[in-house]
Scaffold this active site. Structure first.
Site, mmCIF file in Angstrom:
data_model
loop_
_atom_site.group_PDB
_atom_site.id
_atom_site.type_symbol
_atom_site.label_atom_id
_atom_site.label_comp_id
_atom_site.label_asym_id
_atom_site.label_seq_id
_atom_site.Cartn_x
_atom_site.Cartn_y
_atom_site.Cartn_z
ATOM 1 N N ALA A 1 -4.111 18.860 -5.656
ATOM 2 C CA ALA A 1 -4.729 17.587 -6.072
ATOM 3 C C ALA A 1 -3.634 16.616 -6.478
ATOM 4 C CB ALA A 1 -5.719 17.819 -7.205
ATOM 5 N N GLY A 2 -2.696 16.394 -5.576
ATOM 6 C CA GLY A 2 -1.649 15.401 -5.798
ATOM 7 C C GLY A 2 -2.129 14.030 -5.357
ATOM 8 N N GLY B 1 -4.693 14.202 -2.429
ATOM 9 C CA GLY B 1 -5.959 14.746 -2.911
ATOM 10 C C GLY B 1 -6.719 13.729 -3.747
ATOM 11 N N ARG C 1 -1.889 23.918 -10.008
ATOM 12 C CA ARG C 1 -1.015 24.775 -10.812
ATOM 13 C C ARG C 1 -1.254 24.551 -12.297
ATOM 14 N NH1 ARG C 1 3.876 23.261 -7.949
ATOM 15 N NH2 ARG C 1 3.911 24.474 -6.040
ATOM 16 N N LYS D 1 2.090 20.010 8.140
ATOM 17 C CA LYS D 1 2.771 20.181 9.430
ATOM 18 C C LYS D 1 3.726 21.369 9.418
ATOM 19 C CE LYS D 1 3.239 16.568 7.869
ATOM 20 N NZ LYS D 1 2.895 15.810 6.660
ATOM 21 N N GLY E 1 9.921 6.789 -4.770
ATOM 22 C CA GLY E 1 8.974 7.861 -4.497
ATOM 23 C C GLY E 1 8.791 8.169 -3.025
ATOM 24 N N GLU F 1 11.759 12.936 -1.643
ATOM 25 C CA GLU F 1 11.717 13.969 -2.677
ATOM 26 C C GLU F 1 13.084 14.117 -3.333
ATOM 27 O OE1 GLU F 1 8.852 15.573 -3.348
ATOM 28 O OE2 GLU F 1 7.828 14.498 -1.736
ATOM 29 N N LYS G 1 6.521 17.873 12.980
ATOM 30 C CA LYS G 1 5.466 17.055 13.601
ATOM 31 C C LYS G 1 5.605 17.061 15.120
ATOM 32 C CE LYS G 1 5.241 14.064 9.518
ATOM 33 N NZ LYS G 1 5.828 12.854 8.889
ATOM 34 N N GLY H 1 1.926 8.071 3.238
ATOM 35 C CA GLY H 1 1.251 7.384 2.142
ATOM 36 C C GLY H 1 -0.056 8.065 1.820
#
Lengths: 340, 340
Positions: free
Chosen positions: A16-17, A20, A42, A100, A179, A182, A197, A296
């Site tokens: 649920a980032g 999500g 988590r 992917k 952002g 990473e 991909k 995005g």
């Protein structure tokens, strides 16, 4: 019945980032009538986007698998995410994923679900911009000749910064601050994400047996690009972009990811640096270009929702070819200038 | 099993012109294992393309309907073609068609087949370039905001000629000489063909109840364009193109076809005059652009073949929305300058 209503199916979210959260908002806005029944996370105490039903949060994967009719995997990674998807598929559930990496690296394990059409992964490539579906669908009316695609938004952003004169480390730091990249940027800047991909697209339209290792071996990133190289490309009106290509070579389909020089006349050169692009050439259809957002939260959630609508309606997901497409006789692929 | 093999299903072709000929060649080249069992033609003695099985030619529609498991309609027109398709669908057969006119004008009659997913019409819009499938599929993950599309190749060709300084009558005569335009060019140059196609796209993604009459009333062609108007547009670096649009206006979805000025920065302005283009804006996905060939025997046959593969695999065809998509609150559509 509301627009798109499909009943009270129980959905289980794995992760649920940001995607999500965006998906939960789209589901609520569309009044789909589905219930996000379980959400695997988590840390249940971490703040979540407004649309995520906090009462559904759990750290127990068994609860999600047992209590959900359709599984949506957005946790990422090639280990647990893949194991949970495979268990859900084996139990006869339909699974939607944006992952992917796990499909590129563990494709064979998903073969039964791919053949059955119970696995949906439009969001894995170019987010909500159509890519998986056209290659597994409309474009199969032509024999494939070649494909070239810009598939990684982080590299696009960094290359855009290099065009303004920044050096690679500065551009990367800025991408991380915003952002886009990473903390460990290697999946993006070393071309691994684009290779994941490309592997999926190549298997759908060119060769179902193409190995991840073969694509990985032909993959180079953008770390070595200098401002001088970028500047030289711009003097000709062209651009340097990280491009994934599939083309015939020596009697086999070759898939490669590497920075190339795109002359100003090239179809992929016109896209803004925040867009992905896919160029497909087929014997009957000719050249087809599809461009749009490639990453995005909202664009990715758009693809997940479209797949979810298909899963809920039991429309079959994309299936790979049953055999490699034949090599075009005497066809010369359009070469792109690789930047060494 | 060969690439794409799907068994020995008996196919019935309605019409064997240039698209039918190209389709027969693609089927033979792909070794699909299907049998073109019956081919309805007006004149069995007319010369046919190499791939058309002359032994299968017939002037009797009953023979085709009775002896074929899947019907491919390429004869065109809104009368007999539609009647035969409806009879085949009512008999439980799957039907593939490239006929935008009959679907635009007699949509309600096809409602049961559309709901059942037994009617396939990717070839009706932009030939083998994906258009119908994305709007009925991936792009449904977003609420639609607006759509703008270049849908008619003949108008594109004529407008390209006008850009070189030709007048309308000369450009039209040249288009007819080259086979781009029919002896009666009104379907193309008066915008009716583009309006047929736009009606299908609008019903798939915006409003399933949009009437043909409403679109027809908002349609203007290119006959009135003078070299001076074209020249003025080119001075700004822009182009004039016949564009079909769907956008919110006064609480309803409006669909219109008319010549507009495209500034050089517009996504649709970059396409060559022999290509069609579709620009879709959705709330979550943002802006998606799809360009490619929009006409021609081989590109059209490519879409028909893709649909045929779906029909043979019993994958459901595109279904319209069940209700109109909601109007976006306070959204201002991107206006295009209409050429009066």
């Amino acid at each position: 019945m509301t627009w798109g209503a499909v009943g009270q199916t129980r959905i289980g979210l794995l992760g649920a980032g940001t995607v999500g959260g965006a998906l939960c908002e789209l589901i609520a806005a569309r009044r789909l009538g589905v219930q996000v029944a379980h959400v695997l996370v988590r840390d249940p105490d971490k703040p979540r986007a407004a649309g995520v039903p906090t009462a559904a949060l759990t750290t127990d994967p068994e609860e999600v698998l047992a209590g959900s009719e359709v599984i949506v995997e957005l946790m990422g990674g090639t280990g647990l995410a893949g194991d949970l998807m495979l268990r859900a598929l084996a139990a006869g559930k339909r699974v939607v994923t944006a992952n992917k990496a796990v499909l590129a690296e563990r494709w064979d394990a998903f073969a039964p679900a791919l053949a059955a059409g119970t696995l949906y992964f439009e969001a894995a490539v170019m987010a909500g911009t159509p890519a998986v579906a056209p290659l597994a669908g409309v474009l199969r009316g032509s024999r494939p000749l070649e494909l070239h695609a810009i598939l990684n938004g982080t590299c696009n952003y960094i290359l855009g910064e290099l065009e303004t004169g920044a050096d690679f480390e500065t551009a990367l730091a800025e991408a991380q601050r915003l952002g886009y990249a990473e903390a460990d940027p290697s999946l993006d800047v070393d071309g691994v994400d684009a290779a994941h991909k490309l592997t999926l697209l190549a298997r759908l339209a060119f060769d179902p047996e193409l190995s991840w290792e073969a694509v990985r071996a032909n993959t180079r990133g953008i770390r070595h690009l200098t401002p001088a190289v970028i500047k030289e490309a711009m003097e000709d009106g062209g651009r340097i972009r990280l491009v994934g290509s599939v083309y015939p070579e020596g009697g086999a389909w070759r898939a490669a990811v590497r920075p190339v020089y795109l002359p100003p006349s090239h179809a992929l050169a016109g896209s803004a640096s925040n867009r992905n692009g896919l160029l497909f050439r087929g014997d009957a259809v000719g050249e087809v270009l599809i461009t749009g957002a490639g990453a995005g939260a909202a664009p990715t959630a758009s693809a997940v929702l479209a797949d979810l609508l298909d899963a809920l309606a039991a429309r079959p997901g994309p299936s790979p070819l049953r055999a490699a497409a034949p090599q075009p006789d005497g066809y010369e692929a359009h070469p792109l200038g690789e930047i060494k």
